[in-house]
Design an enzyme around this catalytic site. Structure first.
Site, PDB file in Angstrom:
ATOM      1  N   GLU A 124      -3.077 148.812  16.763  1.00 39.10           N
ATOM      2  CA  GLU A 124      -2.517 147.977  17.904  1.00 39.10           C
ATOM      3  C   GLU A 124      -3.290 146.805  18.036  1.00 39.10           C
ATOM      4  OE1 GLU A 124      -2.907 149.687  22.032  1.00 39.10           O
ATOM      5  OE2 GLU A 124      -2.980 147.426  22.549  1.00 39.10           O
ATOM      6  N   THR A 166      -4.614 148.213  24.925  1.00 40.59           N
ATOM      7  CA  THR A 166      -4.235 148.905  26.107  1.00 40.59           C
ATOM      8  C   THR A 166      -4.948 150.166  26.482  1.00 40.59           C
ATOM      9  OG1 THR A 166      -2.566 150.041  24.864  1.00 40.59           O
ATOM     10  CG2 THR A 166      -1.765 148.013  25.716  1.00 40.59           C
ATOM     11  N   CYS A 194      -3.466 149.576  29.894  1.00 38.84           N
ATOM     12  CA  CYS A 194      -2.347 150.021  30.362  1.00 38.84           C
ATOM     13  C   CYS A 194      -2.614 150.965  31.554  1.00 38.84           C
ATOM     14  CB  CYS A 194      -1.693 150.855  29.199  1.00 38.84           C
ATOM     15  SG  CYS A 194      -0.376 151.998  29.621  1.00 38.84           S
ATOM     16  N   SER A 222      -6.858 159.625  17.404  1.00 39.61           N
ATOM     17  CA  SER A 222      -6.430 159.018  18.583  1.00 39.61           C
ATOM     18  C   SER A 222      -7.633 158.124  19.281  1.00 39.61           C
ATOM     19  CB  SER A 222      -5.613 159.837  19.342  1.00 39.61           C
ATOM     20  OG  SER A 222      -5.413 159.520  20.573  1.00 39.61           O
TER      21      SER A 222
HETATM   22 FE1  F3S Z   1       2.084 152.056  26.225  1.00 37.32          FE
HETATM   23 FE2  F3S Z   1       0.385 152.553  27.811  1.00 37.32          FE
HETATM   24 FE3  F3S Z   1       1.249 154.258  26.139  1.00 37.32          FE
HETATM   25  S1  F3S Z   1       0.400 150.647  26.435  1.00 37.32           S
HETATM   26  S2  F3S Z   1       1.904 153.308  24.265  1.00 37.32           S
HETATM   27  S3  F3S Z   1       2.216 153.323  27.861  1.00 37.32           S
HETATM   28  S4  F3S Z   1      -0.827 154.146  26.593  1.00 37.32           S
END
Ligand code: F3S
Length: 652
Positions: A124, A166, A194, A222
């Site tokens: 990412e 994120t 996120c 991960s």
């Molecule tokens: Fe997207 Fe958040 Fe999952 S950025 S891929 S929803 S952890």
């Protein structure tokens, strides 16, 4: 008895779920497809995906001419461009939250400096850096940011911007941003952590604070799973397991009988894997119970404690029956619950049977338990709203246009129900003109965009029909200019009439039919032959995309009088024609409707003519000779003088 609790927000996040769905649909459509890297960091899930024809590759060169899906992490701009160049099809499943960071990075001017907080090797972060046109640095901690300033790589006057991976730890985010704001106040910080990550981390922390042991389930590669492991480890003993086979079950022996074992999982851990871990742990606890009671009764006890209901608990329930007012559900073999219509949906027009039917398996949250009668009040809409908020936030980022039904008009706007969520559309965004009736929208399906989605004040979602309509029109216009061709036919409607022609609505724009192009016949005022609202078949004569102009013709080529004229007349013919106009240099005479010939002033008589009007009158029929036909320019030259000189006549 040891209790096992799974954290509320564990497992697949919205972005991963979406990427898997996109990949599965693409594989159904195209057969074998490829993903750049594994869609999820989980071996079992990856091999299940392989069985469905979804194959991970490490490089674009491995899938030339094939279909490639870009996973939720996103890729650098150059990789995407290369993929679009060599692959048969590229399907973008980049998470909209990651796309938003790509946009921030991509819009920075060349002289800016971008700081990406995260693991520099993580795909990412690599993808984000690959979208910046300016210099980009990846940092893990504040110390590394500080070093960029002390080494002069970034100066205090630079246009520096900071974004976050994120899955960055929310706690560390706060620490770092506080220091950056104090030390380097000119750095512009974007909060790109996120919400799904934040929620997962928060519920893991809440559970870890109560637990004696936390089990973090997920792939070791991960990064968000590793972060959960690190966060939980701050509060209690924490172990890591990729799946049930890796559980260090002997650890149970060290726990007190009233302990809690918490389970959480990374964003790429399938629900099945979490369930298997839960079940295996459960069995081990029972096996290890020194008090060797009847195994089955212990299992039952455990079931009961596991299923004990309390307000706020999320449960899976099966619908047993529905009535006008509520749905009765079975939460476990021994517990009954009910969900009133108001707690089933936000749609004031919906009926219970529109939403659930007996046998449906649903997820709900307990709002009240009444032990005296052994029932619980549950809510489905609160679970839906929670789950949907993430999706709606992503829709806001992606700008996608969605469809919902207008449920009611309220003060200042209308409420649209989208996937059981109430979306407020302010009157100014409804597309209804000022002073119009919002009530008229009630019950109608509408297309709209999400312009605000936040979990503040219990969740607020705002939409705009106006923006969706505007974008749709812009897209239609762009497509129109891409595909327009000279000779293209349209069925249009007359919008307005001017002296010089009429404007015809041909879809995304209005084109001009000049008066001379309205009909083959001579017309002095367009109003004589068309009215506003008339339907016209028109063809494109010419167009200018820059000036956004299209010139049209309404003349039917099959009725072209020139074709008829050329079939019936030739040079040298002596014919009768009617004078239709007089100019300084001659008179025009109509041969057939739509074809006029010019009698030049020198061809009117054998005598010298100075005043044409003294010799010819409009409407006068004259005998003339066709002395020239210019097929290219559609011009005919006529002469009276030639007949005077030769003595010929059309009567001969
Ligand atoms: Fe997207 Fe958040 Fe999952 S950025 S891929 S929803 S952890």
């Amino acid at each position: 008895m040891i209790q096992i609790i799974t954290a509320e927000n564990a497992g697949f996040c919205f972005g991963v779920e979406r990427a898997i769905e996109i990949a599965e649909k693409t594989a159904e459509r195209c057969g074998e497809i490829y993903t750049l890297g594994e869609l999820i960091h989980n071996e079992t899930a990856v091999s299940r995906l392989r069985e469905k024809g979804i194959v991970p590759v490490n490089d674009v060169s491995e899938c030339v001419g094939k279909t490639l899906v870009l996973r939720s992490h996103g890729v650098p701009r150059a990789t995407e461009q290369e993929a679009r160049r060599v692959c048969a099809e590229v399907v973008d499943a980049t998470c909209p939250f990651v796309r938003k960071i790509h946009r921030i990075a991509g819009e920075l001017p060349k002289e800016a400096k971008l700081i990406v907080m995260g693991d520099r090797e993580h795909p990412e972060v690599v993808g984000i850096m690959g979208h910046a046109q300016c210099i980009a640095f990846a940092c893990r901690a504040f110390g590394e940011v500080e070093a960029l300033f002390t080494s002069g790589e970034i100066t205090p006057d630079d246009n520096a911007v900071m974004v976050f991976q994120t899955t960055f730890d929310r706690g560390k985010y706060s620490e770092i941003t506080e220091k950056v704001r104090t030390e380097f106040p000119r750095v512009k910080i974007y909060d790109t952590v996120c919400n799904a990550t934040v929620k997962r981390q928060q519920s893991a922390v809440e559970l870890a604070k109560r637990a004696a042991l936390m089990i973090v389930v997920g792939g070791r590669s991960s990064s968000n799973t590793r972060k959960l492991f690190e966060i939980c480890g701050r509060y209690c003993k924490t172990v890591f397991a990729a799946d049930a086979s890796e559980l260090p079950v002997q650890i149970i022996k060290d726990l007190r009988s009233d302990s809690i074992i918490g389970i959480t999982a990374g964003a790429s851990t399938p629900v099945d894997t979490i369930k298997e871990v839960h079940e295996k742990m459960n069995k081990e606890i029972i096996k290890n119970n020194e008090n060797e009671e009847d195994f089955a009764s212990l299992l039952e006890q455990d079931d009961q404690s596991f299923n004990r209901l309390y307000a706020g608990k999320r449960v899976k329930a099966t619908v047993v029956s529905v009535s006008k007012k509520e749905a009765v559900v079975e939460v476990s073999a021994k517990q009954t619950g009910y969900i009133t219509l108001e707690e089933l949906t936000n749609d004031p027009n919906a009926q219970v049977e529109d939403i659930v039917k007996p046998g449906d398996e649903i997820e709900a949250v307990v709002i009240k338990v009444d032990d005296s009668v052994g029932t619980a009040a549950l809510s489905k809409k609160r679970v839906d709203a929670d789950r949907n908020l993430e999706k709606l936030m992503a829709l806001k980022e992606s700008g996608e246009i969605v469809e919902g039904n207008v449920a009611q008009a309220v003060k200042g706007g209308v409420i649209v129900i989208y996937e059981n969520t109430r979306v407020f559309i302010p009157a100014s965004q409804s597309g209804v003109p000022h002073g119009g009736k919002l009530e008229d929208l009630k019950g109608k399906p509408v297309k709209f965009k999400i312009i605000e989605a936040t979990n503040e004040r219990g969740g607020r979602v705002v939409g705009s029909i106006r923006q969706a309509t505007r974008e749709r029109r812009e897209a239609e216009r762009a497509k129109f200019w891409e595909t327009i061709e000279v000779g293209q036919k349209f069925e249009g409607e007359v919008r307005s009439i001017e002296n010089y022609g009429v404007f015809v609505d041909i879809g995304p724009i209005d084109g001009l039919v000049h008066t001379a192009d309205l009909t083959w016949n001579r017309v002095s005022n367009p109003k004589d032959i068309v009215n506003i609202g008339d339907k016209l078949t028109v063809v494109v004569k010419s167009f200018d995309p820059e000036k956004k102009r299209v010139s049209l013709s309404a003349k039917n080529p099959d009725e072209n009088p020139w074709t008829k004229f050329l079939e019936e007349y030739s040079k040298g013919d002596v014919i009768k024609a009617t004078v239709v106009s007089i100019t300084e240099f001659g008179a025009f005479a109509q041969i057939i409707p739509g074809v006029d010939g010019l009698i030049h002033i020198s061809q009117i008589s054998t005598e010298r003519v100075t005043d044409i009007k003294s010799v010819l009158k409009i409407g006068q029929e004259v005998e003339v000779k066709i002395i020239d036909i210019d097929e290219e320019k559609n011009r005919v030259s006529l002469s009276i003088r030639a007949l005077m000189e030769s003595g010929e006549s059309s009567e001969e």
